[in-house]
Design a protein around this motif. Structure first.
Motif, PDB file in Angstrom:
ATOM      1  N   GLU A 210      84.967 -59.107 -98.473  1.00 42.59           N
ATOM      2  CA  GLU A 210      83.700 -58.774 -98.514  1.00 42.59           C
ATOM      3  C   GLU A 210      83.040 -58.893 -96.840  1.00 42.59           C
ATOM      4  O   GLU A 210      82.393 -57.546 -96.118  1.00 42.59           O
ATOM      5  CB  GLU A 210      82.826 -60.301 -99.289  1.00 42.59           C
ATOM      6  CG  GLU A 210      82.262 -59.864-101.010  1.00 42.59           C
ATOM      7  CD  GLU A 210      81.423 -60.845-101.527  1.00 42.59           C
ATOM      8  OE1 GLU A 210      80.982 -61.715-100.028  1.00 42.59           O
ATOM      9  OE2 GLU A 210      80.803 -61.213-102.282  1.00 42.59           O
ATOM     10  N   LEU A 211      84.223 -59.623 -96.545  1.00 40.12           N
ATOM     11  CA  LEU A 211      83.691 -59.844 -94.426  1.00 40.12           C
ATOM     12  C   LEU A 211      84.608 -58.446 -94.714  1.00 40.12           C
ATOM     13  O   LEU A 211      84.094 -57.673 -93.394  1.00 40.12           O
ATOM     14  CB  LEU A 211      84.702 -60.624 -94.209  1.00 40.12           C
ATOM     15  CG  LEU A 211      83.929 -62.614 -94.252  1.00 40.12           C
ATOM     16  CD1 LEU A 211      85.350 -63.474 -93.847  1.00 40.12           C
ATOM     17  CD2 LEU A 211      83.246 -62.067 -94.047  1.00 40.12           C
ATOM     18  N   ALA A 212      85.621 -57.544 -95.265  1.00 39.24           N
ATOM     19  CA  ALA A 212      85.701 -56.389 -94.769  1.00 39.24           C
ATOM     20  C   ALA A 212      84.666 -55.313 -94.655  1.00 39.24           C
ATOM     21  O   ALA A 212      84.698 -54.590 -93.746  1.00 39.24           O
ATOM     22  CB  ALA A 212      86.843 -56.028 -95.219  1.00 39.24           C
ATOM     23  N   GLU A 213      84.165 -55.105 -95.182  1.00 37.80           N
ATOM     24  CA  GLU A 213      82.956 -54.643 -96.237  1.00 37.80           C
ATOM     25  C   GLU A 213      82.298 -54.510 -94.972  1.00 37.80           C
ATOM     26  O   GLU A 213      81.585 -53.662 -94.605  1.00 37.80           O
ATOM     27  CB  GLU A 213      82.925 -54.720 -97.393  1.00 37.80           C
ATOM     28  CG  GLU A 213      81.633 -54.105 -98.443  1.00 37.80           C
ATOM     29  CD  GLU A 213      82.185 -52.233 -97.181  1.00 37.80           C
ATOM     30  OE1 GLU A 213      81.587 -51.177 -98.054  1.00 37.80           O
ATOM     31  OE2 GLU A 213      83.297 -51.930 -98.288  1.00 37.80           O
ATOM     32  N   VAL A 214      81.727 -56.016 -94.784  1.00 40.03           N
ATOM     33  CA  VAL A 214      80.607 -56.023 -93.604  1.00 40.03           C
ATOM     34  C   VAL A 214      81.229 -55.595 -92.432  1.00 40.03           C
ATOM     35  O   VAL A 214      80.558 -54.760 -91.692  1.00 40.03           O
ATOM     36  CB  VAL A 214      80.588 -57.252 -94.119  1.00 40.03           C
ATOM     37  CG1 VAL A 214      79.579 -57.961 -92.514  1.00 40.03           C
ATOM     38  CG2 VAL A 214      79.650 -57.709 -95.618  1.00 40.03           C
ATOM     39  N   GLN A 215      82.096 -55.139 -91.913  1.00 38.55           N
ATOM     40  CA  GLN A 215      82.401 -55.000 -90.910  1.00 38.55           C
ATOM     41  C   GLN A 215      83.097 -53.518 -91.535  1.00 38.55           C
ATOM     42  O   GLN A 215      82.485 -53.150 -90.114  1.00 38.55           O
ATOM     43  CB  GLN A 215      84.398 -55.804 -90.870  1.00 38.55           C
ATOM     44  CG  GLN A 215      84.016 -57.070 -90.441  1.00 38.55           C
ATOM     45  CD  GLN A 215      85.429 -57.468 -89.890  1.00 38.55           C
ATOM     46  OE1 GLN A 215      86.673 -56.867 -90.066  1.00 38.55           O
ATOM     47  NE2 GLN A 215      85.501 -58.965 -89.380  1.00 38.55           N
ATOM     48  N   GLN A 220      80.092 -48.901 -89.092  1.00 39.44           N
ATOM     49  CA  GLN A 220      79.984 -47.006 -89.443  1.00 39.44           C
ATOM     50  C   GLN A 220      77.954 -47.449 -88.459  1.00 39.44           C
ATOM     51  O   GLN A 220      77.523 -46.016 -88.284  1.00 39.44           O
ATOM     52  CB  GLN A 220      79.823 -47.709 -90.944  1.00 39.44           C
ATOM     53  CG  GLN A 220      78.918 -45.858 -91.762  1.00 39.44           C
ATOM     54  CD  GLN A 220      79.102 -45.407 -92.781  1.00 39.44           C
ATOM     55  OE1 GLN A 220      79.353 -47.138 -93.862  1.00 39.44           O
ATOM     56  NE2 GLN A 220      79.069 -44.934 -93.181  1.00 39.44           N
ATOM     57  N   GLU A 221      77.205 -48.513 -88.801  1.00 36.78           N
ATOM     58  CA  GLU A 221      75.986 -48.362 -88.015  1.00 36.78           C
ATOM     59  C   GLU A 221      75.979 -48.310 -87.155  1.00 36.78           C
ATOM     60  O   GLU A 221      75.109 -47.487 -86.737  1.00 36.78           O
ATOM     61  CB  GLU A 221      75.219 -49.475 -88.960  1.00 36.78           C
ATOM     62  CG  GLU A 221      73.772 -49.893 -87.589  1.00 36.78           C
ATOM     63  CD  GLU A 221      73.102 -49.150 -88.923  1.00 36.78           C
ATOM     64  OE1 GLU A 221      72.194 -48.353 -88.431  1.00 36.78           O
ATOM     65  OE2 GLU A 221      73.260 -48.306 -90.067  1.00 36.78           O
ATOM     66  N   ARG A 222      77.000 -48.810 -86.364  1.00 42.63           N
ATOM     67  CA  ARG A 222      77.218 -48.370 -84.629  1.00 42.63           C
ATOM     68  C   ARG A 222      77.609 -47.409 -83.495  1.00 42.63           C
ATOM     69  O   ARG A 222      76.751 -46.771 -83.366  1.00 42.63           O
ATOM     70  CB  ARG A 222      78.272 -49.356 -84.737  1.00 42.63           C
ATOM     71  CG  ARG A 222      78.334 -49.983 -82.733  1.00 42.63           C
ATOM     72  CD  ARG A 222      79.379 -50.470 -82.296  1.00 42.63           C
ATOM     73  NE  ARG A 222      80.979 -50.607 -82.907  1.00 42.63           N
ATOM     74  CZ  ARG A 222      81.847 -49.338 -82.276  1.00 42.63           C
ATOM     75  NH1 ARG A 222      81.235 -48.564 -81.149  1.00 42.63           N
ATOM     76  NH2 ARG A 222      82.679 -48.511 -82.663  1.00 42.63           N
ATOM     77  N   SER A 225      74.869 -45.149 -84.693  1.00 41.00           N
ATOM     78  CA  SER A 225      73.645 -45.185 -83.557  1.00 41.00           C
ATOM     79  C   SER A 225      74.344 -45.084 -82.397  1.00 41.00           C
ATOM     80  O   SER A 225      73.449 -44.427 -81.866  1.00 41.00           O
ATOM     81  CB  SER A 225      73.282 -46.793 -83.602  1.00 41.00           C
ATOM     82  OG  SER A 225      73.453 -47.360 -84.582  1.00 41.00           O
ATOM     83  N   GLU A 226      75.188 -44.330 -82.294  1.00 46.42           N
ATOM     84  CA  GLU A 226      75.720 -44.433 -80.936  1.00 46.42           C
ATOM     85  C   GLU A 226      76.198 -42.860 -81.154  1.00 46.42           C
ATOM     86  O   GLU A 226      75.226 -41.863 -80.120  1.00 46.42           O
ATOM     87  CB  GLU A 226      77.374 -44.310 -80.991  1.00 46.42           C
ATOM     88  CG  GLU A 226      77.553 -46.624 -80.359  1.00 46.42           C
ATOM     89  CD  GLU A 226      79.244 -46.531 -79.340  1.00 46.42           C
ATOM     90  OE1 GLU A 226      79.975 -45.041 -80.535  1.00 46.42           O
ATOM     91  OE2 GLU A 226      79.857 -47.337 -79.404  1.00 46.42           O
ATOM     92  N   GLU A 227      76.053 -42.521 -81.497  1.00 44.99           N
ATOM     93  CA  GLU A 227      76.277 -40.290 -82.460  1.00 44.99           C
ATOM     94  C   GLU A 227      74.133 -40.414 -82.276  1.00 44.99           C
ATOM     95  O   GLU A 227      73.906 -39.264 -81.809  1.00 44.99           O
ATOM     96  CB  GLU A 227      75.998 -40.383 -83.774  1.00 44.99           C
ATOM     97  CG  GLU A 227      76.352 -39.052 -83.739  1.00 44.99           C
ATOM     98  CD  GLU A 227      77.158 -38.341 -83.257  1.00 44.99           C
ATOM     99  OE1 GLU A 227      77.410 -37.202 -82.633  1.00 44.99           O
ATOM    100  OE2 GLU A 227      77.805 -38.727 -82.789  1.00 44.99           O
TER     101      GLU A 227
END
Length: 330
Positions: A210-215, A220-222, A225-227
């Protein structure tokens, strides 16, 4: 044990110290046995009566051969406690010097009629008293009472009191039962611990996944956002360049329209004010005419110089002939 000191003056005028002679007191050769209070602390310096503890002022020297009185010790402590409390109360109600004003401070000033030298070094005198060390008493021998009466014995044959094989069976059953029960409990505990470890490993694996999926989702969200920010900045830059291009085109068109009517008038005004001229004419006016004027001035200056020189020669000749003529008439 008290010491009496006397100050005597020798014939030379110096003071000497001497003590009054006294007889040697009878004392025990060995140390006194410890009291009930110090039975468990024998040899500890905290329970040694020869070591003075607390306030060393106004202490009464207790002989080592006498036992301390608890009531007397408590009374002395109570007296010292009351004296300390009275002293603290007197210090609190004692008038004190008011605090100094801002920018000033208090200093110590001698108000006596005669000045005295103040020094931080306190004059002290060391006085020593050497006492003999106590010897440890040897251990008291164990008391064994004297034997009295006569020895009597009784013969007991094998099997008269109890049968070991029959009497030991309940004890063995209890021991074996307890051992088996304890073994079963330990096995069950080990199985339960193994099950808990397996559940913990499964939980840790699930948590790590779960931690790996959250990271991954956060990364991906970061990136999204940058794109998004980069695309927004590019679009803003494109809009800015389009706006600047439109403003430049409008300015160029307005300038061409304004200069279409302004250029003929400007050229006419400049030509009338002499800003547009013929190069040959300009060269003649700026180069030839100044040279010509300078040459004419030089020629005139030479002619004027020759004329002045000729006039001077003629004047000198006339003066000479006039003088000769006057000489001949005389």
């Amino acid at each position: 044990m008290a010491f009496v000191s006397h100050n005597q003056r020798d014939p030379n005028g110096a003071y000497t110290f001497s003590s009054r002679p006294r007889p040697v007191e009878n004392r025990s050769k060995y140390r006194e046995p410890p009291t009930e209070q110090a039975q468990g602390h024998y040899g500890n310096i905290m329970y040694d009566r020869r070591v003075v503890r607390g306030n060393t002022y106004a202490q009464h020297i207790i002989p080592t051969t006498a036992q301390p009185d608890p009531a007397e010790i408590h009374r002395q402590q109570e007296i010292r406690r009351r004296a300390m409390a009275r002293k603290r109360a007197m210090e609190q109600f004692k008038p004190r010097t008011p605090e100094a004003l801002e920018g000033r401070k208090h200093i110590d000033v001698q108000t006596d009629l005669y000045l005295e030298e103040l020094s931080d070094v306190i004059v002290a005198t060391d006085i020593e008293c050497q006492t003999d060390a106590f010897l440890d008493r040897p251990a008291t021998p164990l008391f064994i009472p004297a034997k009295s009466g006569k020895d009597v014995q009784t013969q007991i044959e094998e099997g008269e009191l109890f049968d070991f094989d029959m009497e030991v069976q309940p004890v063995l059953e209890v021991l074996v039962g307890k051992t088996i029960e304890q073994s079963l409990l330990e096995v069950m505990e080990e199985e339960e611990l193994a099950s808990l470890r397996a559940q913990q490993r499964a939980f840790e694996e699930l948590r790590n996944a779960e931690l790996a999926e959250v990271q991954r989702l956060q990364e991906q969200e970061r990136r999204h956002s940058e794109e998004k920010e980069r695309r927004t900045a590019q679009q803003k830059e494109v809009l800015k360049k389009e706006k600047e291009t439109a403003e430049k085109i409008a300015a160029r068109a307005y300038t061409q329209k304004y200069l279409a009517e302004l250029l003929p008038a400007v050229f006419t005004s400049l030509r009338s004010h002499g800003y547009f001229y013929d190069p040959v004419e300009k060269d003649i006016e700026t180069n030839f005419f100044p040279w010509l004027m300078s040459e004419v001035n030089n020629s005139l200056e030479k002619r004027f110089t020759a004329r002045e020189l000729l006039d001077t020669i003629v004047y000198d000749v006339v003066q000479n002939r006039l003088e000769l003529f006057k000489d001949q008439q005389s």
